[in-house]
Write a protein that holds these residues in place. Structure first.
Motif, PDB file in Angstrom:
ATOM      1  N   PHE A 108      39.485  44.931  53.338  1.00 43.81           N
ATOM      2  CA  PHE A 108      38.300  44.820  52.482  1.00 43.81           C
ATOM      3  C   PHE A 108      38.708  44.407  51.074  1.00 43.81           C
ATOM      4  N   MET A 109      39.787  45.011  50.550  1.00 40.35           N
ATOM      5  CA  MET A 109      40.245  44.671  49.202  1.00 40.35           C
ATOM      6  C   MET A 109      40.705  43.210  49.140  1.00 40.35           C
ATOM      7  N   GLN A 110      41.391  42.752  50.175  1.00 43.40           N
ATOM      8  CA  GLN A 110      41.847  41.363  50.214  1.00 43.40           C
ATOM      9  C   GLN A 110      40.647  40.414  50.250  1.00 43.40           C
ATOM     10  N   LYS A 111      39.657  40.788  51.091  1.00 44.40           N
ATOM     11  CA  LYS A 111      38.446  39.966  51.175  1.00 44.40           C
ATOM     12  C   LYS A 111      37.714  39.961  49.840  1.00 44.40           C
ATOM     13  N   LEU A 112      37.698  41.132  49.188  1.00 47.04           N
ATOM     14  CA  LEU A 112      37.038  41.247  47.889  1.00 47.04           C
ATOM     15  C   LEU A 112      37.758  40.378  46.850  1.00 47.04           C
ATOM     16  N   GLU A 113      39.080  40.400  46.873  1.00 44.72           N
ATOM     17  CA  GLU A 113      39.854  39.561  45.960  1.00 44.72           C
ATOM     18  C   GLU A 113      39.566  38.074  46.212  1.00 44.72           C
ATOM     19  N   GLU A 114      39.494  37.712  47.504  1.00 43.98           N
ATOM     20  CA  GLU A 114      39.203  36.314  47.841  1.00 43.98           C
ATOM     21  C   GLU A 114      37.817  35.911  47.349  1.00 43.98           C
ATOM     22  N   GLU A 115      36.848  36.809  47.548  1.00 44.70           N
ATOM     23  CA  GLU A 115      35.486  36.528  47.082  1.00 44.70           C
ATOM     24  C   GLU A 115      35.444  36.445  45.556  1.00 44.70           C
ATOM     25  N   LYS A 116      36.257  37.346  44.920  1.00 42.20           N
ATOM     26  CA  LYS A 116      36.319  37.332  43.456  1.00 42.20           C
ATOM     27  C   LYS A 116      36.876  35.993  42.970  1.00 42.20           C
ATOM     28  N   LYS A 117      37.954  35.544  43.609  1.00 40.47           N
ATOM     29  CA  LYS A 117      38.528  34.244  43.239  1.00 40.47           C
ATOM     30  C   LYS A 117      37.532  33.127  43.502  1.00 40.47           C
ATOM     31  N   LEU A 118      36.862  33.201  44.636  1.00 48.22           N
ATOM     32  CA  LEU A 118      35.861  32.192  44.982  1.00 48.22           C
ATOM     33  C   LEU A 118      34.734  32.182  43.959  1.00 48.22           C
ATOM     34  N   LEU A 119      34.271  33.372  43.574  1.00 49.15           N
ATOM     35  CA  LEU A 119      33.198  33.455  42.572  1.00 49.15           C
ATOM     36  C   LEU A 119      33.674  32.918  41.218  1.00 49.15           C
ATOM     37  N   THR A 121      36.001  30.655  40.751  1.00 49.50           N
ATOM     38  CA  THR A 121      36.076  29.186  40.829  1.00 49.50           C
ATOM     39  C   THR A 121      34.677  28.584  40.813  1.00 49.50           C
ATOM     40  N   GLN A 122      33.711  29.251  41.436  1.00 49.66           N
ATOM     41  CA  GLN A 122      32.339  28.748  41.405  1.00 49.66           C
ATOM     42  C   GLN A 122      31.777  28.830  39.985  1.00 49.66           C
ATOM     43  N   LEU A 123      32.068  29.977  39.308  1.00 47.69           N
ATOM     44  CA  LEU A 123      31.575  30.118  37.935  1.00 47.69           C
ATOM     45  C   LEU A 123      32.231  29.097  37.009  1.00 47.69           C
ATOM     46  N   VAL A 124      33.526  28.879  37.199  1.00 47.59           N
ATOM     47  CA  VAL A 124      34.213  27.884  36.374  1.00 47.59           C
ATOM     48  C   VAL A 124      33.630  26.506  36.671  1.00 47.59           C
ATOM     49  N   GLY A 125      33.354  26.229  37.950  1.00 54.28           N
ATOM     50  CA  GLY A 125      32.756  24.936  38.311  1.00 54.28           C
ATOM     51  C   GLY A 125      31.344  24.827  37.776  1.00 54.28           C
ATOM     52  N   ASP A 126      30.600  25.899  37.792  1.00 56.50           N
ATOM     53  CA  ASP A 126      29.233  25.894  37.306  1.00 56.50           C
ATOM     54  C   ASP A 126      29.169  26.072  35.791  1.00 56.50           C
ATOM     55  N   ILE A 128      30.423  24.314  33.408  1.00 58.02           N
ATOM     56  CA  ILE A 128      30.093  23.054  32.730  1.00 58.02           C
ATOM     57  C   ILE A 128      28.607  22.770  32.880  1.00 58.02           C
ATOM     58  N   ALA A 129      28.078  22.976  34.041  1.00 55.07           N
ATOM     59  CA  ALA A 129      26.661  22.738  34.271  1.00 55.07           C
ATOM     60  C   ALA A 129      25.828  23.731  33.470  1.00 55.07           C
ATOM     61  N   LEU A 130      26.276  24.947  33.374  1.00 52.98           N
ATOM     62  CA  LEU A 130      25.558  25.955  32.606  1.00 52.98           C
ATOM     63  C   LEU A 130      25.592  25.625  31.114  1.00 52.98           C
ATOM     64  N   GLN A 131      26.737  25.203  30.665  1.00 55.34           N
ATOM     65  CA  GLN A 131      26.849  24.858  29.246  1.00 55.34           C
ATOM     66  C   GLN A 131      25.914  23.685  28.916  1.00 55.34           C
ATOM     67  N   GLU A 132      25.853  22.745  29.788  1.00 59.01           N
ATOM     68  CA  GLU A 132      24.957  21.610  29.561  1.00 59.01           C
ATOM     69  C   GLU A 132      23.505  22.063  29.577  1.00 59.01           C
ATOM     70  N   ALA A 133      23.179  23.005  30.518  1.00 60.20           N
ATOM     71  CA  ALA A 133      21.799  23.465  30.590  1.00 60.20           C
ATOM     72  C   ALA A 133      21.473  24.264  29.334  1.00 60.20           C
ATOM     73  N   ILE A 134      22.395  25.062  28.842  1.00 60.30           N
ATOM     74  CA  ILE A 134      22.154  25.840  27.613  1.00 60.30           C
ATOM     75  C   ILE A 134      22.062  24.863  26.416  1.00 60.30           C
ATOM     76  N   TYR A 135      22.906  23.896  26.385  1.00 59.10           N
ATOM     77  CA  TYR A 135      22.922  22.940  25.283  1.00 59.10           C
ATOM     78  C   TYR A 135      21.602  22.166  25.257  1.00 59.10           C
ATOM     79  N   THR A 136      21.079  21.775  26.420  1.00 59.37           N
ATOM     80  CA  THR A 136      19.820  21.049  26.465  1.00 59.37           C
ATOM     81  C   THR A 136      18.654  21.967  26.078  1.00 59.37           C
ATOM     82  N   LYS A 137      18.718  23.202  26.401  1.00 62.53           N
ATOM     83  CA  LYS A 137      17.658  24.135  26.064  1.00 62.53           C
ATOM     84  C   LYS A 137      17.651  24.356  24.543  1.00 62.53           C
ATOM     85  N   ILE A 138      18.823  24.478  23.998  1.00 61.91           N
ATOM     86  CA  ILE A 138      18.912  24.689  22.549  1.00 61.91           C
ATOM     87  C   ILE A 138      18.403  23.423  21.841  1.00 61.91           C
TER      88      ILE A 138
END
Length: 141
Positions: A108-119, A121-126, A128-138
């Motif tokens: 479970f801990m290994q799976k949790l670590e993998e999910e944490k890494k996956l999340l 990487t998804q957050l890092v990938g997203d 840029i998109a989030l920064q652009e969305a915040i920048y456009t909103k501002i």
């Protein structure tokens, strides 16, 4: 009436008395003495048998006590062995269940670590998109 002592009569009485004693000795006293001696022998034999029986009873009681003591010791040893065996089985089951649970936790801990890494990487990938969305909103504000 005369009170003379008749020697013939006295001798006859003496002979009859001796004959009576002799016959009583043969027919009464000797059989009676023989019977009493046999009875004493039987009584002594019975007393000896009673003494032997008492000794045998004491021996049997001691043997029974020894058997009971040995049975108690055997029962105690068997109980201790059964308890020890049950404890060993219990300990081995507990150790096995702990190992299984630890393996599940590790998985479970290994799976949790993998999910944490996956999340991450998804957050890092997203990111840029989030920064652009915040920048456009501002900018729109």
């Amino acid at each position: 009436m005369s009170t003379e002592i008749n020697l013939r009569l006295m001798f006859l009485v003496f002979v009859v008395f001796i004959a009576t004693l002799y016959l009583l000795n043969i027919w009464l006293f000797k059989p009676l003495m023989h019977f009493m001696e046999r009875r004493d022998g039987v009584i002594n034999q019975d007393a000896q048998e009673i003494t032997d029986s008492e000794k045998e009873v004491i021996y049997i009681q001691e043997e029974i006590e020894q058997i009971i003591k040995q049975a108690k010791l055997d029962a105690k040893q068997m109980t201790e062995e059964a308890l020890s065996e049950a404890k060993n089985v219990y300990d081995s089951k507990i150790a096995r269940y702990k190992a299984e649970n630890q393996a599940k936790i590790d998985g479970f801990m290994q799976k949790l670590e993998e999910e944490k890494k996956l999340l991450k990487t998804q957050l890092v990938g997203d990111k840029i998109a989030l920064q652009e969305a915040i920048y456009t909103k501002i900018k729109n504000i």
